[in-house]
Design an enzyme around this catalytic site. Structure first.
Site, PDB file in Angstrom:
ATOM      1  N   ASP A 181       0.848  -1.200   0.000  1.00 39.22           N
ATOM      2  CA  ASP A 181       0.000   0.000   0.000  1.00 39.22           C
ATOM      3  C   ASP A 181       0.882   1.248   0.000  1.00 39.22           C
ATOM      4  O   ASP A 181       2.108   1.151  -0.001  1.00 39.22           O
ATOM      5  CB  ASP A 181      -0.973  -0.016   1.189  1.00 39.22           C
ATOM      6  CG  ASP A 181      -0.264   0.065   2.522  1.00 39.22           C
ATOM      7  OD1 ASP A 181       0.884  -0.419   2.621  1.00 39.22           O
ATOM      8  OD2 ASP A 181      -0.835   0.613   3.488  1.00 39.22           O
ATOM      9  N   HIS A 506       1.460  -8.730  -3.859  1.00 44.58           N
ATOM     10  CA  HIS A 506       0.538  -7.639  -3.551  1.00 44.58           C
ATOM     11  C   HIS A 506       1.374  -6.393  -3.261  1.00 44.58           C
ATOM     12  O   HIS A 506       1.706  -6.086  -2.111  1.00 44.58           O
ATOM     13  CB  HIS A 506      -0.331  -8.017  -2.345  1.00 44.58           C
ATOM     14  CG  HIS A 506      -1.475  -7.072  -2.137  1.00 44.58           C
ATOM     15  ND1 HIS A 506      -2.689  -7.234  -2.769  1.00 44.58           N
ATOM     16  CD2 HIS A 506      -1.588  -5.945  -1.392  1.00 44.58           C
ATOM     17  CE1 HIS A 506      -3.505  -6.252  -2.404  1.00 44.58           C
ATOM     18  NE2 HIS A 506      -2.847  -5.454  -1.575  1.00 44.58           N
ATOM     19  N   ASP A 548       0.553 -17.246  -4.766  1.00 46.98           N
ATOM     20  CA  ASP A 548       1.218 -16.161  -5.483  1.00 46.98           C
ATOM     21  C   ASP A 548       0.209 -15.471  -6.390  1.00 46.98           C
ATOM     22  O   ASP A 548       0.176 -15.695  -7.596  1.00 46.98           O
ATOM     23  CB  ASP A 548       2.395 -16.716  -6.301  1.00 46.98           C
ATOM     24  CG  ASP A 548       3.082 -15.616  -7.102  1.00 46.98           C
ATOM     25  OD1 ASP A 548       2.934 -14.430  -6.730  1.00 46.98           O
ATOM     26  OD2 ASP A 548       3.757 -15.940  -8.105  1.00 46.98           O
TER      27      ASP A 548
HETATM   28  O1  G3I Z   1      -3.140 -10.367  18.369  1.00 51.73           O
HETATM   29  C1  G3I Z   1      -3.782 -11.554  17.893  1.00 51.73           C
HETATM   30  C2  G3I Z   1      -3.366 -12.735  18.739  1.00 51.73           C
HETATM   31  O2  G3I Z   1      -3.822 -12.547  20.035  1.00 51.73           O
HETATM   32  C3  G3I Z   1      -3.930 -14.006  18.114  1.00 51.73           C
HETATM   33  O3  G3I Z   1      -3.460 -15.116  18.813  1.00 51.73           O
HETATM   34  C4  G3I Z   1      -3.515 -14.119  16.661  1.00 51.73           C
HETATM   35  C5  G3I Z   1      -4.129 -15.319  15.968  1.00 51.73           C
HETATM   36  O4  G3I Z   1      -3.984 -15.227  14.564  1.00 51.73           O
HETATM   37  O5  G3I Z   1      -3.924 -12.981  15.964  1.00 51.73           O
HETATM   38  C6  G3I Z   1      -3.336 -11.784  16.467  1.00 51.73           C
HETATM   39  O6  G3I Z   1      -3.755 -10.712  15.699  1.00 51.73           O
HETATM   40  C7  G3I Z   1      -3.208 -10.609  14.421  1.00 51.73           C
HETATM   41  C8  G3I Z   1      -2.472  -9.296  14.306  1.00 51.73           C
HETATM   42  O7  G3I Z   1      -2.004  -9.126  13.000  1.00 51.73           O
HETATM   43  C9  G3I Z   1      -1.283  -9.217  15.257  1.00 51.73           C
HETATM   44  O8  G3I Z   1      -0.273 -10.092  14.884  1.00 51.73           O
HETATM   45  C10 G3I Z   1      -4.338 -10.664  13.408  1.00 51.73           C
HETATM   46  O9  G3I Z   1      -4.929 -11.951  13.420  1.00 51.73           O
HETATM   47  C11 G3I Z   1      -3.826 -10.344  12.026  1.00 51.73           C
HETATM   48  O10 G3I Z   1      -4.921 -10.202  11.147  1.00 51.73           O
HETATM   49  C12 G3I Z   1      -3.036  -9.055  12.035  1.00 51.73           C
HETATM   50  O11 G3I Z   1      -2.455  -8.920  10.773  1.00 51.73           O
HETATM   51  C13 G3I Z   1      -1.861  -7.659  10.471  1.00 51.73           C
HETATM   52  C14 G3I Z   1      -2.506  -7.067   9.226  1.00 51.73           C
HETATM   53  O12 G3I Z   1      -1.842  -5.883   8.863  1.00 51.73           O
HETATM   54  C15 G3I Z   1      -3.983  -6.743   9.418  1.00 51.73           C
HETATM   55  O13 G3I Z   1      -4.156  -5.799  10.408  1.00 51.73           O
HETATM   56  C16 G3I Z   1      -0.394  -7.910  10.224  1.00 51.73           C
HETATM   57  O14 G3I Z   1       0.247  -8.310  11.434  1.00 51.73           O
HETATM   58  C17 G3I Z   1       0.266  -6.650   9.680  1.00 51.73           C
HETATM   59  O15 G3I Z   1       1.577  -6.963   9.301  1.00 51.73           O
HETATM   60  C18 G3I Z   1      -0.509  -6.103   8.486  1.00 51.73           C
HETATM   61  O16 G3I Z   1       0.074  -4.909   8.111  1.00 51.73           O
HETATM   62  C19 G3I Z   1      -0.375  -4.327   6.903  1.00 51.73           C
HETATM   63  C20 G3I Z   1      -0.820  -2.922   7.234  1.00 51.73           C
HETATM   64  O17 G3I Z   1      -1.957  -2.984   8.045  1.00 51.73           O
HETATM   65  C21 G3I Z   1      -1.065  -2.095   5.975  1.00 51.73           C
HETATM   66  N1  G3I Z   1       0.055  -2.148   5.096  1.00 51.73           N
HETATM   67  C22 G3I Z   1       0.383  -3.495   4.700  1.00 51.73           C
HETATM   68  C23 G3I Z   1       0.758  -4.331   5.894  1.00 51.73           C
HETATM   69  C24 G3I Z   1       1.185  -5.723   5.507  1.00 51.73           C
HETATM   70  O18 G3I Z   1       0.136  -6.561   5.134  1.00 51.73           O
HETATM   71  O1  9MR Z   2      -3.792  -3.394  -0.246  1.00 49.98           O
HETATM   72  C1  9MR Z   2      -4.156  -3.475   1.104  1.00 49.98           C
HETATM   73  C2  9MR Z   2      -3.035  -4.088   1.907  1.00 49.98           C
HETATM   74  O2  9MR Z   2      -1.907  -3.255   1.876  1.00 49.98           O
HETATM   75  C3  9MR Z   2      -3.472  -4.364   3.328  1.00 49.98           C
HETATM   76  O3  9MR Z   2      -2.481  -5.116   4.006  1.00 49.98           O
HETATM   77  C4  9MR Z   2      -4.751  -5.135   3.336  1.00 49.98           C
HETATM   78  C5  9MR Z   2      -5.274  -5.384   4.740  1.00 49.98           C
HETATM   79  O4  9MR Z   2      -5.489  -4.222   5.434  1.00 49.98           O
HETATM   80  O5  9MR Z   2      -5.744  -4.451   2.605  1.00 49.98           O
HETATM   81  C6  9MR Z   2      -5.399  -4.274   1.249  1.00 49.98           C
HETATM   82  O6  9MR Z   2      -6.415  -3.580   0.601  1.00 49.98           O
HETATM   83  C7  9MR Z   2      -7.565  -4.342   0.327  1.00 49.98           C
HETATM   84  C8  9MR Z   2      -8.698  -3.856   1.217  1.00 49.98           C
HETATM   85  O7  9MR Z   2      -8.419  -4.145   2.573  1.00 49.98           O
HETATM   86  C9  9MR Z   2      -9.986  -4.521   0.790  1.00 49.98           C
HETATM   87  N1  9MR Z   2     -10.236  -4.292  -0.598  1.00 49.98           N
HETATM   88  C10 9MR Z   2      -9.206  -4.817  -1.469  1.00 49.98           C
HETATM   89  C11 9MR Z   2      -7.891  -4.167  -1.144  1.00 49.98           C
HETATM   90  C12 9MR Z   2      -6.752  -4.764  -1.992  1.00 49.98           C
HETATM   91  O8  9MR Z   2      -7.108  -5.022  -3.256  1.00 49.98           O
END
Ligand code: G3I
Ligand code: 9MR
Length: 588
Positions: A181, A506, A548
């Site tokens: 993103d 992505h 992928d």
């Molecule tokens: O904290 C809970 C934990 O208690 C539980 O046991 C575990 C089970 O799966 O989940 C934990 O929460 C997770 C959280 O990360 C903390 O690790 C969520 O399930 C998981 O959905 C969450 O994922 C994060 C994701 O964003 C959605 O918020 C990723 O760590 C994080 O790296 C990712 O970061 C995104 C940014 O938001 C936007 N930019 C891209 C980036 C990479 O995808």
């Molecule tokens: O592209 C976004 C990615 O960077 C984030 O990790 C992810 C979860 O927050 O969300 C992606 O964006 C998606 C959005 O959440 C839902 N609509 C589709 C987007 C990607 O195509």
């Protein structure tokens, strides 16, 4: 001579008996192996008693060995047989071949085999730069116009204050795109910068010479610091100069579409200040201050301004110790609603430890140190964006010789715990289906699981530092093998590096440009049975939950906090290969 002997001993192997096809079932490190390091391949789903190392055209067989197996993980029905050819030390290019199955991708045995990985993983940050065009000279086919000047950023209602009311325009250019993103998040920049500054502090000789062809190359600063400076300049601007607080992120309200950076022009906001942001900021600025102090002539005044910024943010955090970023709650109060990445850490006690430790190391002022409880329990939680306790421990260890005497007791505790942790990590490694530390527990397979593998490697390298025990470094190397192909998917998870690599990551620029190849050097998130993106996955098995496809942001996105431990791991292993005896040092 050696080659002749080996061939003689394995005798009359009917080389023509090898099936003449390449198979995805023989899993190797696609980046190669050091001559005297452990060398292992995993044969998946085929009971092979013997394996052979041959030339890529199968014409010469140079080594024969017996496999061990079957091996499996408790969470998967898959079985593997392990082919250990550590005793084969001859530099060259080979394949692993198995009668009745076929042969692997070719691989190299040689010194410096991971140098290109160290370079490309670091260079990937240049491709993530915003507010600047990527020129052909440095970016090759991935050159592109500038995106996101971020000079007209609006203060969101959630971040409004007396001095900067809602709608105030501020400027916060530069920095790296967080991931696939186009937003910038202070919390995630924290662990990313901390990990890469630590790579510099731990291996200054190696990084002093590492030139990755970026616009600043040759300016006197090592390139790793040139690159870190690009993001540091942005981070500094995320502090409100009136009170020291730090905005949680700089973002659009929703994610941009599948556009190139220059085409993604939605309004950008800084949103709510948070304790987590202030503390990540403090830690990074404190570490930056001592690092850039050594380059005062090249960046005059920078070390001082970083330290002032760090102390100001720390004071803010002490006065505001529990301002969490709760995006959903925030959206009930303010418009526009913000739905981009939250990085909503709900426990900032580890961020306090890290910030205090970095300030203590840089200033030697023990008040910081005494403001936190460094050892609330005996845990050694692996670093991730929301867990940075070990970053504090690593930094304290690294600087233990220059700390006031009273700290020595703490250092001893850290050494004991880190060694114990490393022992747990490498325990029963030889029974694992892919002969890696990664994947011993199904809990390893979180969103961004590949960063778990890399961070386990960093923990082991730190343990190697304090003990000199090569088993720890071997464990780190085995996780590198995992990342580069010896895993349940057969992917080398780094774009452009290896044979079977992510092609549809992505990552908006890779998706939106006209090129078939993605931007190189980026680590895909990796297997994640959470499958939160709802895409079509080939399997539900934890270590195979990877696809992928652009669709899969939960397994196939990239992120700066995942690439950073890869930078550390690959740089560290390259730097240590001679010390560890993996490669023979040849005087140049
Ligand atoms: O904290 C809970 C934990 O208690 C539980 O046991 C575990 C089970 O799966 O989940 C934990 O929460 C997770 C959280 O990360 C903390 O690790 C969520 O399930 C998981 O959905 C969450 O994922 C994060 C994701 O964003 C959605 O918020 C990723 O760590 C994080 O790296 C990712 O970061 C995104 C940014 O938001 C936007 N930019 C891209 C980036 C990479 O995808
Ligand atoms: O592209 C976004 C990615 O960077 C984030 O990790 C992810 C979860 O927050 O969300 C992606 O964006 C998606 C959005 O959440 C839902 N609509 C589709 C987007 C990607 O195509």
């Amino acid at each position: 001579m050696l080659r002749a002997i080996v061939i003689f001993f394995i005798g009359l192997i009917p080389i023509t008996g090898f099936s003449q096809r390449r198979t995805e079932q023989i899993l190797i490190n696609q980046g190669g192996y050091y001559p005297n390091a452990p060398k292992v391949a995993a044969i998946k789903g085929f009971k092979a008693d013997k394996f052979y190392i041959t030339t890529p055209d199968l014409s010469d067989t140079l080594f024969a060995g017996a496999t061990s197996g079957p091996k499996s993980a408790p969470y998967s029905p898959a079985e593997t047989w392990i082919a250990d050819f550590s005793d084969f030390t001859l530099s060259g290019n080979y394949v692993v071949a198995v009668h009745g199955l076929g042969y692997s991708w070719p691989f190299e045995i040689g010194s410096l085999v991971h140098s290109r990985l160290a370079e490309t993983s670091l260079k990937s940050y240049y491709f993530q730069r915003m507010s600047v065009p990527l020129q052909f000279e440095f970016a090759g086919p991935w050159s592109r116009p500038a995106g996101h000047p971020d000079t007209l950023v609006m203060v969101h209602a959630s971040a409004a204050g007396e001095n900067r009311p809602e709608g105030t325009i501020i400027s916060a250019p530069k920095g790296w795109y967080d991931a696939g993103d186009y937003n910038k998040y202070v919390v995630n920049s924290g662990i990313t910068m901390g990990t890469m500054f630590s790579a510099w502090e731990d291996f200054p000789d190696y990084y002093s010479d590492l030139d990755v062809n970026i616009p600043e190359s040759g300016n006197g600063l090592p390139d790793i610091l040139n690159e870190l400076l690009w993001n540091l300049r942005w981070m500094i601007k995320m502090q409100d100069p009136h009170d020291g607080g730090v905005y949680h992120k700089l973002t659009t309200a929703g994610f941009e579409g599948r556009l190139m950076p220059a085409e993604a022009v939605k309004q950008r906001y800084v949103v709510q200040k948070s304790t987590a942001a202030a503390l990540n900021f403090t830690a990074v600025m404190a570490q930056a201050s001592r690092v850039f102090r050594d380059f005062e002539q090249l960046v005059p005044g920078l070390a001082d301004s970083c330290l002032r910024a760090a102390e100001f943010a720390w004071e803010w955090a002490i006065e505001n110790p529990d301002i969490l970023y709760r995006q959903n709650e925030m959206n009930k109060l303010y418009d526009p609603g913000i739905v981009t990445g939250a990085y909503g850490d709900v426990n900032v006690s580890d961020e306090f430890k890290w910030a205090a430790s970095e300030l203590f190391i840089t200033t030697q002022n023990e008040t910081y140190f005494k403001a936190v409880n460094l050892f609330p329990d005996t845990g050694m939680p692996l670093p991730s964006w929301n867990q940075v306790r070990l970053l504090a421990y690593y930094s304290l260890l690294r600087h233990s010789d220059n700390l006031p005497q009273f700290a020595s007791g703490y250092i001893e505790i850290i050494k004991i715990r880190l060694t114990r942790f490393a022992d747990e990590l490498i325990d029963s490694l030889e029974h694992q289906p892919y002969h890696a530390v990664m994947g011993k527990s199904r809990r390893d397979f979180v969103w961004g699981s590949n960063s778990v593998a890399a961070n386990q490697g960093i923990a082991l390298i730190n343990a190697y530092h304090i003990t000199g025990n090569r088993n720890y470094l071997d464990g780190a190397l085995h996780n590198m093998d995992y990342l580069l192909g010896r895993n349940a998917t057969g992917y080398s998870f780094v774009t452009g590096y290896g044979y079977r690599t992510p092609m549809h990551i992505h990552h908006r620029p890779s998706d939106a440009d006209a090129l078939p190849d993605p931007v190189p050097g980026l680590l895909a998130g990796g297997p994640n049975p959470g499958q939160q993106d709802g895409c079509d996955y080939p399997s539900d098995i934890p270590d195979e939950s990877y696809v992928d496809d652009w669709c899969s942001y939960a397994s196939n996105e990239v992120a700066i906090n995942w690439n950073a431990p890869l930078v550390y791991l690959s740089g560290a292993i390259e730097a240590l290969q001679f010390d560890a005896g993996y490669s023979e040092y040849v005087v140049p």
